[in-house]
Design an enzyme around this catalytic site. Structure first.
Site, mmCIF file in Angstrom:
data_model
loop_
_atom_site.group_PDB
_atom_site.id
_atom_site.type_symbol
_atom_site.label_atom_id
_atom_site.label_comp_id
_atom_site.label_asym_id
_atom_site.label_seq_id
_atom_site.Cartn_x
_atom_site.Cartn_y
_atom_site.Cartn_z
ATOM 1 N N ASN A 154 0.841 -1.203 0.000
ATOM 2 C CA ASN A 154 0.000 0.000 0.000
ATOM 3 C C ASN A 154 0.871 1.245 0.000
ATOM 4 O O ASN A 154 2.104 1.151 0.007
ATOM 5 C CB ASN A 154 -0.957 -0.020 1.194
ATOM 6 N N LYS A 176 -13.949 -0.084 15.262
ATOM 7 C CA LYS A 176 -12.628 -0.715 15.320
ATOM 8 C C LYS A 176 -12.075 -0.692 16.747
ATOM 9 O O LYS A 176 -11.436 -1.634 17.193
ATOM 10 C CB LYS A 176 -11.679 0.044 14.383
ATOM 11 N N LYS A 215 -11.249 -4.377 18.066
ATOM 12 C CA LYS A 215 -9.836 -4.739 18.217
ATOM 13 C C LYS A 215 -9.380 -4.656 19.667
ATOM 14 O O LYS A 215 -8.235 -4.995 19.976
ATOM 15 C CB LYS A 215 -8.980 -3.840 17.341
HETATM 16 O O1 C5P Z 1 -8.554 -3.195 10.174
HETATM 17 P P1 C5P Z 1 -7.646 -2.113 9.729
HETATM 18 O O2 C5P Z 1 -6.551 -2.573 8.828
HETATM 19 O O3 C5P Z 1 -8.338 -0.889 9.192
HETATM 20 O O4 C5P Z 1 -6.966 -1.629 11.103
HETATM 21 C C1 C5P Z 1 -5.958 -0.692 11.148
HETATM 22 C C2 C5P Z 1 -5.190 -0.827 12.425
HETATM 23 O O5 C5P Z 1 -4.956 -2.208 12.725
HETATM 24 C C3 C5P Z 1 -3.810 -0.217 12.323
HETATM 25 O O6 C5P Z 1 -3.422 0.239 13.592
HETATM 26 C C4 C5P Z 1 -2.961 -1.395 11.871
HETATM 27 O O7 C5P Z 1 -1.599 -1.218 12.241
HETATM 28 C C5 C5P Z 1 -3.592 -2.554 12.582
HETATM 29 N N1 C5P Z 1 -3.534 -3.820 11.851
HETATM 30 C C6 C5P Z 1 -2.859 -4.900 12.390
HETATM 31 N N2 C5P Z 1 -2.796 -6.086 11.719
HETATM 32 C C7 C5P Z 1 -3.441 -6.248 10.542
HETATM 33 C C8 C5P Z 1 -4.141 -5.165 9.983
HETATM 34 C C9 C5P Z 1 -4.171 -3.973 10.653
HETATM 35 O O8 C5P Z 1 -2.285 -4.756 13.473
HETATM 36 N N3 C5P Z 1 -3.350 -7.396 9.924
#
Ligand code: C5P
Length: 353
Positions: free
Chosen positions: A167, A293, A297
């Site tokens: 990305n 989120k 999370k």
């Molecule tokens: O779910 P999303 O990718 O939008 O979440 C973003 C957050 O989750 C960021 O802080 C990113 O560093 C973390 N993340 C993670 N592991 C993943 C995907 C995202 O720790 N596989």
């Protein structure tokens, strides 16, 4: 400017480029060596010659610079620059050590090409590096004794040895967080995906590529940490399989994916865990998904930013964020990423014991 420095550059040059008066003579204005230093917070001597360092160490005050040094009561940064033979001289080393033991901060010197043509240690540090020492000297050490883990940059998920999914993350936000935490006295572990930014000298630095490697580095460093800030744009998906050989063009017309390990959520589900900050880069100004989120999370704070809005998000030096925690939302205006790092760390300081 000392007499010696004026052999190389005229005061007029410095006056023109800095827009400030250059002081060279202690007796031009009888009290300037007192009034100038009384008004200053910080004194930077760059480049500091062996001669000036010796004078400072012995308290000799026979020109404008050395009288100013002697009368100054604030923080001092010394950036030595000289030939490597002089830098290795014991008298010079003892003088420098004496100054450091009295509270001066030594910045450099670096290895590099010297005036004599030799490649050795003696070059003045880069100006950016000296400024970093200056910022650090002027920053309150409210994170001293705390270990902070910061992740930064993108990850790469390979489909074969040549191709990957990734990305647009540049790593700027994560690096700004790590830099600011260092200034505030934290022990910083910076774990970064591929980025063009130079590793921070004072941080423990781990270069990783894939989400799996980032996960491993985070968990290996988790013990003893007070906060984890997941600023990395971890790829959410990786190719289901990775070929050892480069795939044929015709084989990749569709690409089965699997989810990568969610590092943030995994830490969020732990019983005993550090303060946890996640990022939510969204297209659009609505914070609903970011708020969800926070819960999904198990994070303590989510930093929301709309990557579609001008000057915010990927690859720029600024960001416009909203901090979201269980108490609500705090929107902030567009600001440099260094300042965004400052407000995020201000919050963290309030929460961690
Ligand atoms: O779910 P999303 O990718 O939008 O979440 C973003 C957050 O989750 C960021 O802080 C990113 O560093 C973390 N993340 C993670 N592991 C993943 C995907 C995202 O720790 N596989």
């Amino acid at each position: 400017m000392t007499d010696a420095s004026r052999k190389f550059v005229t005061p007029l040059t410095f006056e023109a480029v800095s827009g400030n008066k250059v002081h060279t003579d202690t007796f031009q204005d009888a009290l300037s060596h007192i009034t100038l230093t009384a008004a200053a917070d910080l004194m930077i001597i760059a480049p500091a010659t062996a001669n000036s360092i010796a004078k400072f160490a012995c308290g000799i005050a026979d020109d404008m610079l050395s009288t100013c040094f002697l009368s100054f009561r604030g923080k001092v940064i010394i950036a030595p620059a000289m030939n490597w033979r002089m830098y290795e001289n014991r008298a010079l080393r003892e003088n420098l050590r004496a100054l450091v033991s009295r509270g001066a901060v030594q910045a450099g010197p670096e290895r590099g090409s010297l005036a004599c043509g030799d490649e050795a240690v003696g070059r003045m540090s880069e100006v950016g590096e000296i400024l970093e020492y200056a910022r650090s000297a002027l920053t309150r050490k409210d994170l001293s004794g705390k270990k902070i883990i910061v992740t930064a940059g993108p990850t790469r998920e390979y489909l074969d040895p040549v191709r990957f999914l990734s990305n647009r993350s540049s790593g700027k936000m994560g690096f700004a967080l790590a830099r600011e935490a260092l200034r505030r006295g934290a022990e910083v572990v910076l774990i970064s995906g591929p980025s063009s930014l130079a590793p921070l000298r004072k941080a423990e630095f781990f270069a990783v590529e894939t989400a799996e490697e980032m996960r491993k580095a985070v968990f290996e460093n988790l013990k003893g940490s007070s906060a984890v800030i997941m600023a990395a744009a971890v790829s959410d998906f990786s190719p289901d399989t990775k070929d050892r050989r480069k795939k044929e063009k015709s084989d990749v017309l569709s690409l089965p994916l699997k989810k990568t390990p969610d590092i943030l959520a995994e830490i969020g589900s732990m019983k005993k865990r550090p303060f946890l900050v996640g990022f939510a880069a969204e297209t659009g100004a609505c914070t609903d998904r970011a708020r969800r989120k926070l819960l999904a999370k198990g994070a303590d704070m989510i930093v929301f930013n709309d990557v579609d809005s001008p000057g915010s998000g990927f690859d720029v030096g600024t960001n416009q964020v909203t901090l979201i925690d269980k108490n609500g939302e705090s929107p902030f205006p567009l600001m440099p990423k260094d300042e965004v790092a400052g407000i995020i760390l201000d919050r963290i300081v309030d929460f961690i014991p």
